[in-house]
Design a protein around this motif. Structure first.
Motif, mmCIF file in Angstrom:
data_model
loop_
_atom_site.group_PDB
_atom_site.id
_atom_site.type_symbol
_atom_site.label_atom_id
_atom_site.label_comp_id
_atom_site.label_asym_id
_atom_site.label_seq_id
_atom_site.Cartn_x
_atom_site.Cartn_y
_atom_site.Cartn_z
ATOM 1 N N MET A 42 35.866 73.911 -87.673
ATOM 2 C CA MET A 42 36.676 74.449 -88.759
ATOM 3 C C MET A 42 35.857 74.612 -90.039
ATOM 4 O O MET A 42 35.942 75.634 -90.694
ATOM 5 N N SER A 43 35.048 73.622 -90.396
ATOM 6 C CA SER A 43 34.220 73.702 -91.598
ATOM 7 C C SER A 43 33.213 74.836 -91.495
ATOM 8 O O SER A 43 32.957 75.535 -92.474
ATOM 9 N N HIS A 44 32.667 74.982 -90.297
ATOM 10 C CA HIS A 44 31.672 76.046 -90.091
ATOM 11 C C HIS A 44 32.322 77.411 -90.271
ATOM 12 O O HIS A 44 31.736 78.319 -90.882
ATOM 13 N N GLN A 45 33.522 77.570 -89.768
ATOM 14 C CA GLN A 45 34.243 78.829 -89.904
ATOM 15 C C GLN A 45 34.553 79.117 -91.375
ATOM 16 O O GLN A 45 34.375 80.238 -91.854
ATOM 17 N N LEU A 46 34.985 78.107 -92.110
ATOM 18 C CA LEU A 46 35.252 78.244 -93.539
ATOM 19 C C LEU A 46 33.971 78.640 -94.282
ATOM 20 O O LEU A 46 33.998 79.488 -95.169
ATOM 21 N N LEU B 19 31.416 80.291 -93.101
ATOM 22 C CA LEU B 19 31.101 81.691 -92.801
ATOM 23 C C LEU B 19 32.034 82.635 -93.555
ATOM 24 O O LEU B 19 31.585 83.671 -94.062
ATOM 25 N N TYR B 20 33.305 82.297 -93.661
ATOM 26 C CA TYR B 20 34.248 83.134 -94.411
ATOM 27 C C TYR B 20 33.858 83.188 -95.886
ATOM 28 O O TYR B 20 33.875 84.253 -96.499
ATOM 29 N N ALA C 159 30.001 70.878 -92.280
ATOM 30 C CA ALA C 159 29.681 71.236 -90.891
ATOM 31 C C ALA C 159 28.300 70.724 -90.487
ATOM 32 O O ALA C 159 27.860 70.974 -89.371
ATOM 33 N N PHE D 156 24.049 84.075 -87.509
ATOM 34 C CA PHE D 156 25.099 83.536 -86.652
ATOM 35 C C PHE D 156 25.597 84.566 -85.649
ATOM 36 O O PHE D 156 26.212 84.236 -84.650
#
Length: 138
Positions: free
Chosen positions: A1-5, A7-8, A66, A136
């Motif tokens: 979840m942190s990694h996705q945040l 990247l966003y 992350a 990524f």
């Protein structure tokens, strides 16, 4: 979840920088009288740099959560360069702009050099964010 945040937030940063650099700034100078365009850009730049700093710090924090050191380093550098641009380069550009407008050749040369430095910093930030995102995808 942190990694996705992370990247966003990085994608938002990159999108904002690209939109401002390649859409807003050219449109302002193409459609407004030069003095009006220059005044508008002077007014918006502090906000532009603040948005850069905040988004880069948010992304760096998410990368830290992350445990992605590479992301923290890249986004930390982008935030630091944004801070340098906002707090050091921009005020100095303004000082030399006044002399440039008065016809001072030394001020004109210093204004141009600092303006070029600010554009190089902006491009480095864009390339850093884009490189990180593309790393990524690939």
């Amino acid at each position: 979840m942190s990694h996705q945040l992370a990247l966003y937030a990085t994608a938002m940063l990159l999108g904002a920088k690209l939109f401002f650099s390649f859409v807003v700034a050219p449109m302002v100078f193409a459609n407004l009288p030069e003095t009006t365009a220059a005044g508008f850009m002077r007014a918006i730049f502090p906000l532009y740099y603040s948005v850069t700093i905040v988004l880069a710090l948010l992304a760096a924090l998410a990368f830290a959560m992350a445990q992605d050191v590479r992301g923290v380093i890249v986004l930390g550098a982008i935030a630091a360069l944004g801070l340098v641009s906002r707090q050091i380069v921009l005020p100095r550009i303004e000082v030399w702009r006044v002399g440039k407008e008065a016809g001072d050749a030394t001020a004109t040369a210093k204004f141009r050099a600092l303006h070029q430095a600010s554009m190089l910093i902006n491009m480095a930030q864009i390339l850093g964010a884009a490189g990180l995102l593309f790393s990524f995808v690939l």
